[in-house]
Motif scaffolding. Structure first.
Motif, PDB file in Angstrom:
ATOM      1  N   LEU A  23       0.831  -1.212   0.000  1.00 11.55           N
ATOM      2  CA  LEU A  23       0.000   0.000   0.000  1.00 11.55           C
ATOM      3  C   LEU A  23       0.864   1.260   0.000  1.00 11.55           C
ATOM      4  N   THR A  24       2.016   1.213   0.664  1.00  9.21           N
ATOM      5  CA  THR A  24       2.933   2.354   0.638  1.00  9.21           C
ATOM      6  C   THR A  24       3.477   2.572  -0.769  1.00  9.21           C
ATOM      7  N   TYR A  25       3.805   1.494  -1.437  1.00  7.06           N
ATOM      8  CA  TYR A  25       4.309   1.552  -2.815  1.00  7.06           C
ATOM      9  C   TYR A  25       3.283   2.215  -3.732  1.00  7.06           C
ATOM     10  N   VAL A  26       2.016   1.810  -3.602  1.00  6.02           N
ATOM     11  CA  VAL A  26       0.950   2.382  -4.425  1.00  6.02           C
ATOM     12  C   VAL A  26       0.768   3.866  -4.109  1.00  6.02           C
ATOM     13  N   ALA A  27       0.854   4.214  -2.837  1.00  7.13           N
ATOM     14  CA  ALA A  27       0.688   5.613  -2.439  1.00  7.13           C
ATOM     15  C   ALA A  27       1.768   6.490  -3.066  1.00  7.13           C
ATOM     16  N   ASN A  28       2.986   5.986  -3.157  1.00  2.00           N
ATOM     17  CA  ASN A  28       4.073   6.765  -3.763  1.00  2.00           C
ATOM     18  C   ASN A  28       3.904   6.892  -5.276  1.00  2.00           C
ATOM     19  N   ILE A  29       3.381   5.874  -5.915  1.00  3.93           N
ATOM     20  CA  ILE A  29       3.098   5.988  -7.350  1.00  3.93           C
ATOM     21  C   ILE A  29       2.171   7.162  -7.591  1.00  3.93           C
ATOM     22  N   GLN A  30       1.141   7.244  -6.759  1.00  4.96           N
ATOM     23  CA  GLN A  30       0.173   8.336  -6.913  1.00  4.96           C
ATOM     24  C   GLN A  30       0.769   9.666  -6.466  1.00  4.96           C
ATOM     25  N   TYR A  40       3.787  10.788  -6.677  1.00  7.27           N
ATOM     26  CA  TYR A  40       4.708  11.364  -7.659  1.00  7.27           C
ATOM     27  C   TYR A  40       4.077  11.524  -9.045  1.00  7.27           C
ATOM     28  N   GLY A  41       2.784  11.296  -9.121  1.00 11.38           N
ATOM     29  CA  GLY A  41       2.048  11.618 -10.339  1.00 11.38           C
ATOM     30  C   GLY A  41       2.245  10.665 -11.502  1.00 11.38           C
ATOM     31  N   PHE A  42       2.546   9.396 -11.229  1.00 12.03           N
ATOM     32  CA  PHE A  42       2.730   8.424 -12.308  1.00 12.03           C
ATOM     33  C   PHE A  42       1.430   7.671 -12.583  1.00 12.03           C
ATOM     34  N   MET A  73       6.412  -0.425 -20.698  1.00 13.73           N
ATOM     35  CA  MET A  73       7.389  -0.083 -19.664  1.00 13.73           C
ATOM     36  C   MET A  73       7.038  -0.822 -18.378  1.00 13.73           C
ATOM     37  N   GLN A  74       8.066  -1.111 -17.582  1.00 11.77           N
ATOM     38  CA  GLN A  74       7.848  -1.856 -16.350  1.00 11.77           C
ATOM     39  C   GLN A  74       8.820  -1.359 -15.277  1.00 11.77           C
ATOM     40  N   PHE A  75       8.264  -0.814 -14.189  1.00 10.91           N
ATOM     41  CA  PHE A  75       9.061  -0.353 -13.057  1.00 10.91           C
ATOM     42  C   PHE A  75       8.972  -1.360 -11.916  1.00 10.91           C
ATOM     43  N   SER A  76      10.052  -1.471 -11.169  1.00 13.78           N
ATOM     44  CA  SER A  76      10.015  -2.073  -9.840  1.00 13.78           C
ATOM     45  C   SER A  76      10.778  -1.158  -8.891  1.00 13.78           C
ATOM     46  N   ILE A  77      12.046  -0.930  -9.228  1.00 10.27           N
ATOM     47  CA  ILE A  77      12.819   0.057  -8.469  1.00 10.27           C
ATOM     48  C   ILE A  77      12.278   1.427  -8.843  1.00 10.27           C
ATOM     49  N   PRO A  78      11.627   2.137  -7.927  1.00  9.05           N
ATOM     50  CA  PRO A  78      10.966   3.395  -8.298  1.00  9.05           C
ATOM     51  C   PRO A  78      11.966   4.548  -8.401  1.00  9.05           C
ATOM     52  N   PRO A  79      11.704   5.496  -9.269  1.00  6.58           N
ATOM     53  CA  PRO A  79      12.655   6.612  -9.452  1.00  6.58           C
ATOM     54  C   PRO A  79      12.839   7.459  -8.195  1.00  6.58           C
ATOM     55  N   TRP A  80      11.829   7.514  -7.302  1.00  3.85           N
ATOM     56  CA  TRP A  80      11.975   8.325  -6.096  1.00  3.85           C
ATOM     57  C   TRP A  80      12.973   7.726  -5.102  1.00  3.85           C
ATOM     58  N   GLU A  81      13.448   6.525  -5.365  1.00  4.98           N
ATOM     59  CA  GLU A  81      14.508   5.958  -4.532  1.00  4.98           C
ATOM     60  C   GLU A  81      15.839   6.663  -4.775  1.00  4.98           C
ATOM     61  N   TYR A  82      15.928   7.453  -5.850  1.00  3.69           N
ATOM     62  CA  TYR A  82      17.151   8.188  -6.172  1.00  3.69           C
ATOM     63  C   TYR A  82      17.020   9.643  -5.718  1.00  3.69           C
ATOM     64  N   ASP A  83      16.518  10.494  -6.576  1.00  2.11           N
ATOM     65  CA  ASP A  83      16.422  11.913  -6.242  1.00  2.11           C
ATOM     66  C   ASP A  83      15.376  12.565  -7.137  1.00  2.11           C
ATOM     67  N   VAL A 110      15.902  12.387 -11.026  1.00  2.00           N
ATOM     68  CA  VAL A 110      15.544  11.103 -11.624  1.00  2.00           C
ATOM     69  C   VAL A 110      14.029  10.985 -11.734  1.00  2.00           C
ATOM     70  N   VAL A 111      13.321  11.459 -10.729  1.00  4.24           N
ATOM     71  CA  VAL A 111      11.857  11.448 -10.790  1.00  4.24           C
ATOM     72  C   VAL A 111      11.373  12.266 -11.986  1.00  4.24           C
ATOM     73  N   GLN A 112      11.943  13.439 -12.184  1.00  4.53           N
ATOM     74  CA  GLN A 112      11.524  14.298 -13.294  1.00  4.53           C
ATOM     75  C   GLN A 112      11.834  13.649 -14.651  1.00  4.53           C
ATOM     76  N   ILE A 113      13.004  13.023 -14.750  1.00  3.47           N
ATOM     77  CA  ILE A 113      13.346  12.323 -16.001  1.00  3.47           C
ATOM     78  C   ILE A 113      12.342  11.203 -16.255  1.00  3.47           C
ATOM     79  N   ALA A 114      11.997  10.463 -15.201  1.00 11.96           N
ATOM     80  CA  ALA A 114      11.031   9.372 -15.339  1.00 11.96           C
ATOM     81  C   ALA A 114       9.659   9.904 -15.749  1.00 11.96           C
TER      82      ALA A 114
END
Length: 748
Positions: free
Chosen positions: A367-374, A376-378, A621-631, A634-638
């Motif tokens: 549920l935390t993973y899903v919340a972060n997807i939303q 960061y606007g993905f 496209m397929q994510f597992s390691i989310p871009p917000w784990e970086y900075d 990276v989120v903006q590039i994604a």
């Protein structure tokens, strides 16, 4: 009358010429001669068929022709000396005559052999193919040799060969009886095909042919751990069973997606028949691929009887160019999907818990993973819940400890517009609740006697493997999936494993498997009811399964061995094999310990960004390691590249996906697809096309913000707005910043 000749006329005889030398002595003798004398004498003398006795002295040689004298001419001499002299001369004459006869016979025999050889050589030709005792060659319409095949298991006895219509056939080799033929087929004006079959009629003997690379580039075959485009053979490999294998676990085997099909830059394609107990080897020094058929020491089984004759049969087709011959082969020999999967999967990324959470996934972190997807606007096409969400491997329902309220969790996800796909596999570990039920119902692959389930080791333990050749197993397994779908509203399933390599070495199945890879085919059929969003990682004769096919797991590294550089060659390879709805795997790789180019717990940041950019130009496209784990960068590039995928790539891919149903043509294409006479295009492994008009050239090297780019002939417009219309050309050190990927659109 000449002084050295007497012309005699006899009744019934036209003319007789008797010659002599002025040395004295009577020239006697003669023997019966009938017919015409060749050469000069024939012009002077004609002989009747009556019994004529005469003698002729030609030059310095006495020829005895009969028993009567031609005359007593010249002065008398010593009769005994003359007789001895005539005897010596007669012996020499007889020897010379015998030698002449022998030479004449030899000459006639040579001429007959030469004539027969010409006739046999003509019999061993059919259209553009020439058959020899140790192989055959094929020419194209221009007369250039484009294909060579050598017979390694025996040479043909050409005296046993014959030609009847469009079929060349032989029934003997140097080691015994065979059933061999080559049949010509004319499917089109621009295509010439040959059916080749060699059956050994001695039980236990393998058949092997060696295909020469012939200076051309070859493509196809299978997914590999170390993938190159075109094929690159290294070392020498004895022929091994060409069956599906998990190349992540065993990196020297053939991959989970494979077909018995290869294609060359010489516009030649070869397809091995499904019935062949097929083994593949190669020889780097000889530059050959070794095609072998055998049952001994092999997982291939005869459908009837303990012994049988090995048969190697295949089709070779020659066309006008590589693209057109591939189009013909796909239309003629490949299955095709009957529908396009969910459009949402093409437009929006799949998010997977796999590499990020692995087996420690739980209701809370999901549920935390899903919340972060939303947050960061993905967007999200669906969420894949992967690995150990059950109590044990082989169970189907949720682990009540990890997921204390799975029903409420699914209701919340549904309210948020999140669809969920569950991970599934063909194993039931011995400690799972379903293991005992499977044993009682006979649902598993069994050991050879058929009494007990055959235990196997896989990456999550030891257990049994479901027997998908058994209709009861298929019904039971499908009912478990339908129950999950009904109870929780599960959208679909991610079907993992399924490779033949997970079958025990000795086993029995409900339906005997002549070809072990048929097991893979039966497993892929389990995805059919869920194919809108289903995902498979194996394929064998499975192109008609209308779901996504995922590349085998990647390591978080740059190189060709399951790294970033292997992505394009692998996608191009399985596209050529007829699998077009492709998932390139999770962005950044699987982040396994000791298989990651990074000192951190995450993949290298630059590697992750370049991987993300490349994935944006794949069908999905397929994510597992989310871009917000970086900075934030990276989120903006994604965010930018997921948007680019949705607006630029997905519409093109969906249009091409609709065409796949009719044509089978690849969505992701090599550069030679539009440049069939361009030698440079045959070797490009770091660029690709989406359709015919969108070319992509990602950066695949660490520390690089430029790359060389090859532009085929035509007018191209870069993503920066530049025009290039003097191709083909190389753009050397073309600048590509870290947050960019170079791509070009065909300019009308």
């Amino acid at each position: 009358m000449r002084a050295d000749a007497i012309r005699v006329r006899l009744p019934g005889v036209v003319r007789v010429v008797c010659g002599f030398r002025r040395r004295g002595g009577i020239q006697k003798a003669g023997e019966n001669f009938k017919g015409r004398w060749p050469g000069k004498l024939q012009r002077e003398s004609f002989w009747s068929h009556n019994d004529i006795s005469t003698r002729i002295h030609l030059g310095a040689t006495l020829v005895v022709l009969g028993g009567a004298e031609c005359g007593n001419i010249g002065p008398t001499g010593n009769a005994a000396a003359s007789k001895r002299k005539r005897g010596r001369e007669g012996h020499r004459l007889i020897g010379a005559g015998m030698l002449g006869v022998v030479l004449l016979i030899v000459a006639v025999a040579a001429w007959c052999y030469y004539t027969a050889s010409l006739k046999k050589a003509d019999q061993l030709k059919t259209e553009l193919l020439n058959l020899h005792k140790d192989g055959f060659v094929i020419r194209n319409q221009a007369g250039v040799v484009v294909f060579r095949m050598a017979f390694r298991s025996g040479t043909l006895d050409l005296d046993s060969c014959s030609k009847k219509g469009v079929i060349l056939s032989c029934d003997r080799s140097d080691v015994g009886k065979v059933n061999f033929f080559i049949q010509v087929v004319w499917p089109r004006d621009t295509v010439m095909c040959y059916r080749v079959r060699w059956e050994e009629l001695v039980p236990g003997r393998p058949v092997e042919h060696a295909m020469d690379y012939n200076g051309s580039h070859w493509y196809g075959g299978d997914e590999r751990a170390t993938q190159h485009w075109p094929l690159s053979i290294a070392g020498q490999q004895e022929p091994e069973p060409f069956i599906t294998s998990d190349v992540y676990s065993n990196r020297h085997k053939f991959g989970g997606i494979l077909e018995r099909y290869w294609l060359s830059s010489n516009a030649v394609a070869i397809k091995i028949n499904d019935s062949v107990p097929f083994h593949l080897g190669w020889d780097e020094v000889a530059q050959t691929m070794r095609f072998q058929a055998r049952y001994q020491d092999s997982p291939y089984k005869l459908l009837q009887g303990p012994q049988g004759h090995a048969e190697l049969s295949y089709r070779v087709c020659v066309g006008s160019d590589i693209t057109s011959i591939h189009k013909y082969m796909v239309r003629r020999y490949f299955n095709k999907p009957n529908k396009v999967p969910s459009e949402a999967v093409f437009h929006h990324p799949i998010w997977s818990t796999g590499p990020l959470h692995k087996s420690v996934v739980s209701q809370e972190n999901l549920l935390t993973y899903v919340a972060n997807i939303q947050k960061y606007g993905f967007n999200c096409s669906h969420l894949e819940l992967v690995d150990c969400y059950t109590s044990n491997y082989g169970d189907f329902d949720f682990d009540p400890i990890k997921f204390p309220n799975a029903t409420a969790m699914f209701l919340q996800l549904k309210a948020d517009g999140i669809l969920v796909s569950l991970w599934t596999h063909p194993f039931a570990n011995y400690d799972s609740a379903n293991f005992g039920e499977g044993v009682r119902k006979g649902l598993f692959v069994r050991e050879p006697t058929g009494s007990l389930p055959a235990l196997v080791r896989w990456w999550n333990g030891i257990g049994a493997i479901f027997d998908f050749t058994n209709p009861e197993t298929r019904d039971w397994y499908a009912s478990q999936l339908r129950a999950l779908k009904s109870k929780y509203g599960v959208a679909s399933f991610k079907f993992d494993a399924g490779e033949t390599s997970y079958l025990p070495r000795q086993f029995s199945t409900f339906a005997p498997l002549h070809d072990p890879s048929t097991f893979t085919r039966r497993y892929t059929e389990m995805a059919i009811p869920f194919n809108e969003r289903a995902e498979l990682r194996v394929g064998y004769q499975s192109q008609n399964i209308s779901c996504f096919f995922r590349l085998i797991d990647r390591d978080s590294v740059w190189g060709y061995e399951l790294g970033l550089k292997s992505l394009i060659p692998t996608v191009l390879t399985i596209s050529i094999l007829g699998y077009q709805f492709i998932l390139p795997g999770t962005i950044g790789g699987n982040m396994y310990l000791n298989r990651t180019d990074s000192s951190r717990r995450l993949p290298d940041r630059e590697l992750y960004i370049r991987w993300l950019e490349l994935s944006a130009f794949m069908p999905a496209m397929q994510f597992s390691i989310p871009p917000w784990e970086y900075d934030d960068e990276v989120v903006q590039i994604a965010q930018r590249f997921t948007a680019l995928h949705e607006t630029l790539v997905a519409p093109r891919v969906l249009e091409l996906a609709g065409e796949v149903l009719d044509t089978g043509d690849p969505i992701v294409r090599p550069l030679w697809w539009i440049a069939t006479d361009d030698e440079a295009a045959y070797k490009i492994d770091s660029q690709f096309l989406i359709g015919d008009d969108l070319m992509v050239a990602p950066v695949l090297e660490p520390g690089k913000q430029e790359r060389d780019i090859y532009l085929p002939a035509g007018k191209w417009q870069s993503y920066k707005g530049e025009y290039f219309d003097k191709g083909p050309m190389y753009l050397t050190d073309y600048p590509v910043d870290l947050d960019e990927i170079a791509y070009f659109v065909w300019a009308q």
